[in-house]
Design an enzyme around this catalytic site. Structure first.
Site, PDB file in Angstrom:
ATOM      1  CD  GLU A 149      -2.822  -1.382   2.345  1.00  0.00           C
ATOM      2  OE1 GLU A 149      -2.798  -0.519   3.243  1.00  0.00           O
ATOM      3  OE2 GLU A 149      -3.588  -2.375   2.398  1.00  0.00           O
ATOM      4  CG  ASN A 188      -0.830  -6.875  -1.560  1.00  0.00           C
ATOM      5  OD1 ASN A 188      -1.447  -7.416  -2.467  1.00  0.00           O
ATOM      6  ND2 ASN A 188      -1.291  -6.787  -0.312  1.00  0.00           N
ATOM      7  CG  HIS A 200      -9.983  -5.426   0.490  1.00  0.00           C
ATOM      8  ND1 HIS A 200     -10.341  -6.516   1.252  1.00  0.00           N
ATOM      9  CD2 HIS A 200      -8.647  -5.266   0.650  1.00  0.00           C
ATOM     10  CE1 HIS A 200      -9.266  -6.997   1.862  1.00  0.00           C
ATOM     11  NE2 HIS A 200      -8.229  -6.266   1.511  1.00  0.00           N
ATOM     12  CD  GLU A 243      -4.842  -7.771   1.473  1.00  0.00           C
ATOM     13  OE1 GLU A 243      -5.687  -7.008   1.981  1.00  0.00           O
ATOM     14  OE2 GLU A 243      -3.609  -7.565   1.571  1.00  0.00           O
ATOM     15  CG  ASP A 283     -12.989  -8.557   1.586  1.00  0.00           C
ATOM     16  OD1 ASP A 283     -12.856  -7.546   0.860  1.00  0.00           O
ATOM     17  OD2 ASP A 283     -12.524  -8.625   2.742  1.00  0.00           O
TER      18      ASP A 283
HETATM   19  O1  9MR Z   1      -8.005  -8.168   8.114  1.00  0.00           O
HETATM   20  C1  9MR Z   1      -7.054  -7.420   8.855  1.00  0.00           C
HETATM   21  C2  9MR Z   1      -7.657  -6.957  10.157  1.00  0.00           C
HETATM   22  O2  9MR Z   1      -7.906  -8.071  11.004  1.00  0.00           O
HETATM   23  C3  9MR Z   1      -6.735  -5.973  10.829  1.00  0.00           C
HETATM   24  O3  9MR Z   1      -7.362  -5.461  11.995  1.00  0.00           O
HETATM   25  C4  9MR Z   1      -6.394  -4.863   9.867  1.00  0.00           C
HETATM   26  C5  9MR Z   1      -5.466  -3.850  10.513  1.00  0.00           C
HETATM   27  O4  9MR Z   1      -4.986  -2.927   9.628  1.00  0.00           O
HETATM   28  O5  9MR Z   1      -5.770  -5.407   8.714  1.00  0.00           O
HETATM   29  C6  9MR Z   1      -6.642  -6.229   8.009  1.00  0.00           C
HETATM   30  O6  9MR Z   1      -6.036  -6.691   6.822  1.00  0.00           O
HETATM   31  C7  9MR Z   1      -5.637  -5.699   5.874  1.00  0.00           C
HETATM   32  C8  9MR Z   1      -4.414  -6.221   5.171  1.00  0.00           C
HETATM   33  O7  9MR Z   1      -3.422  -6.585   6.080  1.00  0.00           O
HETATM   34  C9  9MR Z   1      -3.881  -5.215   4.172  1.00  0.00           C
HETATM   35  N1  9MR Z   1      -4.906  -4.777   3.245  1.00  0.00           N
HETATM   36  C10 9MR Z   1      -6.161  -4.361   3.834  1.00  0.00           C
HETATM   37  C11 9MR Z   1      -6.680  -5.435   4.806  1.00  0.00           C
HETATM   38  C12 9MR Z   1      -8.043  -5.030   5.351  1.00  0.00           C
HETATM   39  O8  9MR Z   1      -7.932  -3.882   6.116  1.00  0.00           O
END
Ligand code: 9MR
Length: 368
Positions: A160, A201, A237, A266, A268
């Protein structure tokens, strides 16, 4: 020549698909788990796993083991989990995920080494010299731990780094080190594991837009400087209210043409509350579209769903009025989205690219 890790994976896939082809005519095969159909295509179908339910819920564990041939740690390999204090490492969660994957013949995608989020304060406050050293040391230690482990095959090295308009995110990494932290991170990861697939990513890069074009230009530039970027991850997402990014296949292909592997990392597909049958149908179509796009691009290694059950998902925490982005419901019942993924992996041909039926503009989800 593929690396040892990639060769061993190819063997796993070959064995799986040989076993699958023996069964191909039986009804059981048509209803087989997702991983069987993905393996037949030489692709993976994966899920992000959380350590709590993996330890505590049999149903969670059984579905994770049965349906998927790839896993990503949802949180357990992030910096705050692996190195909460300077040079104090904790790999219990990461090892739990890796051991589970090994037991179930799954590959692990390491997530993530250098990110602005879930990174402890002690890192964020370092000066440039010390921050660069901490980054290199963290990568060497975390990647190095699994370098000789055939289960861990790839890493999100940086995560990111872009804003929506394609400029660099003003993260503490960028503000302290400048853009060079990206190349440095990839070089450190390559040094720690010469055989791992190394990915950059991001989210909202599924269609062709300012952000994905900035990513494209960065990857092209890094590779022209021999920086070892060999994979691009498209988080995906998505949300049904924003429309489907109809040019996803074209976008994946332009990256593939740079010589990198591409993967959906990722996935969803959320919706506004309340869930209903019509929204489920739209969601299922979006899942179909994503799987079809990956099927149609040879360099697309596979699709990872960000979880698998709505029981455990980041979505309601981040978007309180939205829900239900995954392929199983809160009670582990398969949703239409499950059937969509199953049929897209099982049916059709690799060039089957059914266009989406839902009109819409390119996705503009405000994922943080
Ligand atoms: O799914 C993850 C969630 O449990 C955490 O609290 C969160 C914290 O930033 O991160 C989520 O996963 C993220 C991923 O690591 C990077 N891309 C976005 C995802 C959704 O926020």
């Amino acid at each position: 020549m593929p690396s040892l890790k990639w060769r061993s994976l190819a063997v796993v896939c070959a064995v799986a698909s040989a076993a699958a082809s023996v069964l191909v005519a039986t009804p059981a095969q048509a209803d087989g788990p997702l991983r069987t159909h993905a393996a037949e295509r030489g692709k993976f179908i994966g899920a992000a796993l959380a350590t709590g339910p993996l330890a505590n819920e049999t149903t969670y564990r059984n579905i994770a083991a049965t349906e998927f041939n790839q896993v990503t740690a949802e949180n357990a390999m992030k910096w705050d989990a692996t190195e909460p204090n300077d040079n104090q490492y904790s790999f219990s969660g990461a090892d739990q995920i890796v051991n589970f994957a090994t037991q179930n013949n799954q590959q692990v995608h390491g997530h993530t080494l250098v990110w602005h989020s879930q990174t402890p304060g002690w890192v964020q406050g370092l000066n440039a010299t010390n921050m660069r050293a901490a980054m290199n040391e963290h990568i060497a230690t975390v990647v190095g731990r699994y370098a000789n482990n055939a289960t861990v095959v790839s890493w999100d090295v940086v995560n990111e780094v872009f804003n929506e308009d394609g400029t660099f995110r003003q993260s503490f990494w960028f503000n302290t080190l400048g853009q060079s932290f990206i190349a440095d991170a990839f070089r450190a990861a390559r040094a720690a594991d010469p055989n791992a697939r190394l990915c950059i990513n991001d989210y909202n890069v599924e269609g062709i837009n300012a952000k994905s074009t900035a990513m494209f230009n960065l990857v092209q530039s890094l590779r022209s400087q021999n920086v070892p970027v060999d994979c691009v991850g498209f988080q995906s997402h998505l949300a049904i209210q924003f429309g489907f990014p109809n040019d996803i296949q074209q976008n994946l292909q332009r990256f593939a043409n740079l010589g990198v592997q591409v993967r959906i990392t990722e996935l969803d597909i959320r919706m506004q509350n309340p869930r209903n049958a019509q929204k489920d149908t739209t969601q299922a179509q979006y899942y179909t579209n994503v799987i079809n796009a990956c099927n149609a691009v040879t360099a697309c290694a596979g699709v990872t769903i960000w979880g698998f059950t709505d029981r455990y998902s980041w979505i309601p925490d981040t978007f309180p009025s939205e829900c239900c982005g995954l392929i199983y419901d809160n009670n582990y019942a398969q949703k239409p989205a499950y059937t969509a993924v199953h049929n897209a992996l099982d049916g059709g041909t690799p060039s089957d690219t059914t266009p989406p039926t839902t009109p819409g503009t390119p996705t503009a989800s405000n994922v943080t």
